[in-house]
Scaffold this motif. Structure first.
Motif, mmCIF file in Angstrom:
data_model
loop_
_atom_site.group_PDB
_atom_site.id
_atom_site.type_symbol
_atom_site.label_atom_id
_atom_site.label_comp_id
_atom_site.label_asym_id
_atom_site.label_seq_id
_atom_site.Cartn_x
_atom_site.Cartn_y
_atom_site.Cartn_z
ATOM 1 N N ARG A 332 0.842 -1.202 0.000
ATOM 2 C CA ARG A 332 0.000 0.000 0.000
ATOM 3 C C ARG A 332 0.871 1.244 0.000
ATOM 4 O O ARG A 332 1.998 1.220 0.491
ATOM 5 C CB ARG A 332 -0.904 0.023 1.237
ATOM 6 N N TYR A 333 0.297 2.324 -0.545
ATOM 7 C CA TYR A 333 1.044 3.574 -0.672
ATOM 8 C C TYR A 333 0.381 4.643 0.172
ATOM 9 O O TYR A 333 -0.846 4.661 0.295
ATOM 10 C CB TYR A 333 1.079 4.018 -2.136
ATOM 11 N N PRO A 334 1.205 5.541 0.730
ATOM 12 C CA PRO A 334 0.649 6.578 1.588
ATOM 13 C C PRO A 334 -0.429 7.409 0.878
ATOM 14 O O PRO A 334 -1.454 7.686 1.445
ATOM 15 C CB PRO A 334 1.851 7.451 1.942
ATOM 16 N N GLU A 335 -0.189 7.780 -0.378
ATOM 17 C CA GLU A 335 -1.097 8.758 -0.958
ATOM 18 C C GLU A 335 -1.982 8.259 -2.093
ATOM 19 O O GLU A 335 -2.438 9.038 -2.916
ATOM 20 C CB GLU A 335 -0.321 9.987 -1.424
ATOM 21 N N ARG A 336 -2.200 6.970 -2.159
ATOM 22 C CA ARG A 336 -3.180 6.541 -3.157
ATOM 23 C C ARG A 336 -3.897 5.281 -2.710
ATOM 24 O O ARG A 336 -3.387 4.502 -1.915
ATOM 25 C CB ARG A 336 -2.573 6.375 -4.540
ATOM 26 N N GLU A 337 -5.075 5.161 -3.250
ATOM 27 C CA GLU A 337 -5.937 4.078 -2.818
ATOM 28 C C GLU A 337 -5.513 2.738 -3.409
ATOM 29 O O GLU A 337 -5.528 1.726 -2.745
ATOM 30 C CB GLU A 337 -7.363 4.390 -3.260
ATOM 31 N N ASP A 388 7.508 3.317 -7.003
ATOM 32 C CA ASP A 388 7.320 3.808 -5.637
ATOM 33 C C ASP A 388 7.632 2.726 -4.609
ATOM 34 O O ASP A 388 8.206 3.004 -3.560
ATOM 35 C CB ASP A 388 5.894 4.338 -5.453
#
Ligand code: ARG
Length: 632
Positions: A332-337, A388
């Motif tokens: 999972r990424y901090p700024e996307r769903e 990322d």
């Protein structure tokens, strides 16, 4: 797109007369405003109007605003700071309009720069330290015909690789073949069901087998629609296809074939190798025709990372970057769903997992400080996710030797997303029967057009090709056809779609590959008529006429164009440069007699300038992998 910013490089670019001017101005601006020279860009560029000079510096307007000064005063103060620094190179600098600085070079400075440029490397010095990059190109899927999309991935990738090589970088071409997933297992299973004899296997057989396997596997419309709705891209789609409840017997067969292949079943592995061989034979034949450097050393397909997938996934788990989601493992990424799936609930790995392993290899194994992916724009999200993830886990940090010191650098990851090749109807290029154009069919047609064009021209008794044999004309025609296709593909911004229009592409006039080849051949023909080269190869270059000066400047911009093309992964920069150079030559040739010039010194200077133009054109075309025949 591309590498975000072009890093200020303090190394002088040899021969470019704008370079010392920019350097002196940069120092003067920094001193005048009390700022770091790295932030004191003088914005030197070719003069908008040659009547006012050769170059102009445009820094004053923006900078004056920042320091609350009047732009004309600032420009004047910077000129005063220069003192005598540029007086041997330039006429006195002039402030104009709202605060531009007009710069006129002394003719001797331009001539000297051109003479220095006339060396084997054409003004491009290799870097002092080793720089390494990896270029992901081609990426065909084994068992499927190479189609137009792979044409783009191959020629854009090859051009970028050649550009970095030309700048003295160490380049690893990486052909990330699709040789390990479900599609190849579908093909294998289907071939076995059909009882095809692999000894006489052709790519057409493979294609047919794959297509029928696809048709047999397509049974769960609703499930597929759901996957389409997530906008997951072609790969995730293919992978998820396999996960459907109710998958057909064909898919089940393919899945079990995949499991057996992946666990090393000897007879399946043998068939698999045979399929790769048959596919790659065709790929290398196309690469040869396209004048693209691709060889088995660059083959680093998905299968070569099979043993690294589990360890890669473990690294992400250990780093606390992967979590279980409905049985599957995701990053999972901090700024996307949107998360990135790296292991399915049945334990299988995915396209993304393989790319993580491949990227780690490229950075940590090959030592690449720049990794460039020439892959179509539909995979944008995929690469964003992969890049990322690799940054989050810290695999992009590496140590490099720079100026005698070890420094920590961050590997730059670049996706060069290219657009689609369209037909006349503005839809993705298809054959009349609605299938994807195979690369072979497309190139055959282009070559045919090139040969027809060249043969027609040879009928003219004044043409240098008049009287050539059919074989010779065929060779030139083939070069023209390939140049037409490649230049059309490389000439626009790569991210744009473009219409495949052979009529326009093979034209000898306009912004086309054949036009550049023709410009080159005309200079070569003229030089062949110029008599003893010893009379002019080392002659002083003295550009006096405006068209001569303009041509001289155009030539000298070559190293900057090559560097910019590399920095921005933009082959179109090279195309635009070459087109401008050919046009500058034509303007010069119209205005300035060369062979008929009676002044021996002027004649020699012009011949040397023409020769330099020819070499620069040929060198630039070689970066595009386009040959430069000497007669056309
Ligand atoms: N085989 C893929 C396709 O046809 C392209 C591979 C691109 N490279 C990569 N490292 N994923 O779409």
């Amino acid at each position: 797109m591309g590498v975000a910013s072009c890093v200020y490089d303090p190394r002088p670019m040899t021969c470019d007369p704008a370079e010392p001017v920019a350097r002196a101005l940069r120092a003067a601006i920094a001193a005048e405003c009390g700022i770091d020279p790295a932030n004191a860009d003088p914005r030197v560029q070719p003069a908008a109007n040659p009547a006012f000079g050769d170059l102009q510096a445009n820094f004053a307007m923006a900078l004056a605003k920042q320091c609350g000064r009047n732009p004309r005063d600032l420009a004047q103060a910077v000129i005063a700071r220069l003192g005598d620094d540029l007086s041997d190179r330039c006429e006195p600098l002039q402030v104009a309009g709202p605060g531009f600085i007009n710069i006129t070079l002394r003719p001797a400075a331009l001539g000297a720069a051109l003479q220095a440029f006339d060396a084997p490397n054409l003004g491009i010095e290799p870097p002092a330290d080793t720089h390494t990059c990896a270029v992901d190109l081609c990426g065909v899927n084994v068992a499927k015909q190479m189609h137009v999309g792979h044409l783009r991935a191959t020629i854009i990738g090859d051009t970028i690789a050649r550009t970095y090589e030309r700048l003295g970088w160490r380049v690893f071409r990486q052909n990330h073949l699709g040789d390990w997933g479900l599609p190849i297992a579908m093909t294998l299973a289907s071939l076995r069901r059909r009882g095809t004899d692999l000894a006489t296997l052709t790519l057409d057989d493979l294609n047919a087998a794959y297509r029928s396997a696809q048709a047999e596997g397509r049974d769960d419309e609703a499930g597929l629609a759901a996957v389409h709705a997530c906008g997951c891209g072609p790969h995730r789609l293919a992978e998820l296809e396999a996960q459907h409840e109710g998958a057909s017997a064909a898919i089940a067969d393919a899945k079990s074939t995949l499991v057996r292949l992946q666990s090393g079943d000897a007879s399946l592995v043998r068939d698999w190798e045979r399929i790769i061989e048959v596919t790659m034979r065709e790929v290398y034949a196309a690469a040869d025709l396209l004048n693209v450097r691709l060889d088995p050393a660059s083959e680093k397909g998905e299968s070569s990372f099979r043993d690294e997938l589990a360890p890669v996934v473990e690294s992400f788990e250990r780093a606390g970057l992967a979590t279980i989601d409905q049985g599957a493992l995701v990053v999972r990424y901090p700024e996307r769903e949107r998360p990135m799936l790296i292991r399915k609930s049945d334990g299988a790995f995915l396209y993304a997992t393989t790319d993580l392993a491949a990227l780690r290899h490229r950075i940590q194994g090959l030592g690449a400080e720049r990794v460039i992916y020439c892959v179509d724009a539909r995979q944008r999200d995929h690469f964003k996710d992969v890049f990322d993830a690799v940054r989050m886990i810290g695999w992009t940090r590496l140590t490099r030797r720079r100026d005698g010191h070890d420094v920590e650098v961050e590997c730059q990851l670049v996706h060069v997303p290219f657009g689609t090749v369209l037909g006349a109807d503005k839809k993705p290029l298809k054959t009349r029967s609605g299938e994807n154009f195979t690369l072979k069919a497309l190139l055959d047609e282009a070559i045919d057009r090139g040969v027809r064009e060249v043969t027609a021209r040879a009928a003219d008794p004044a043409s240098p090709t008049h009287g050539m044999s059919a074989d010779e004309l065929h060779a030139i025609g083939q070069a023209v056809g390939i140049a037409a296709v490649k230049y059309a593909d490389l000439g626009g911004e790569v991210s744009r779609d473009y219409v495949f229009d052979l009529d326009r592409m093979v034209a000898f006039e306009g912004d086309t590959g054949p036009y550049l080849q023709y410009a080159h051949a005309r200079i070569a023909s003229m030089l062949a008529k110029a008599g003893d080269a010893a009379a002019w190869t080392d002659a002083p270059i003295d550009p006096a006429a405006p068209e001569e000066k303009a041509l001289g400047f155009a030539i000298l911009r070559y190293p900057a164009a090559v560097r910019s093309a590399a920095d921005h992964c933009a082959p179109s920069t090279i195309c635009a440069y070459l087109y401008a150079l050919a046009n500058a030559f034509n303007a010069f040739y119209q205005a300035c007699p060369v062979l008929k010039c009676d002044d021996a010194r002027v004649r020699a200077s012009r011949l040397r300038l023409a020769h330099l133009t020819r070499r620069t054109l040929a060198d630039g075309l070689s970066l595009l992998g386009i040959s430069a025949p000497s007669r056309m």
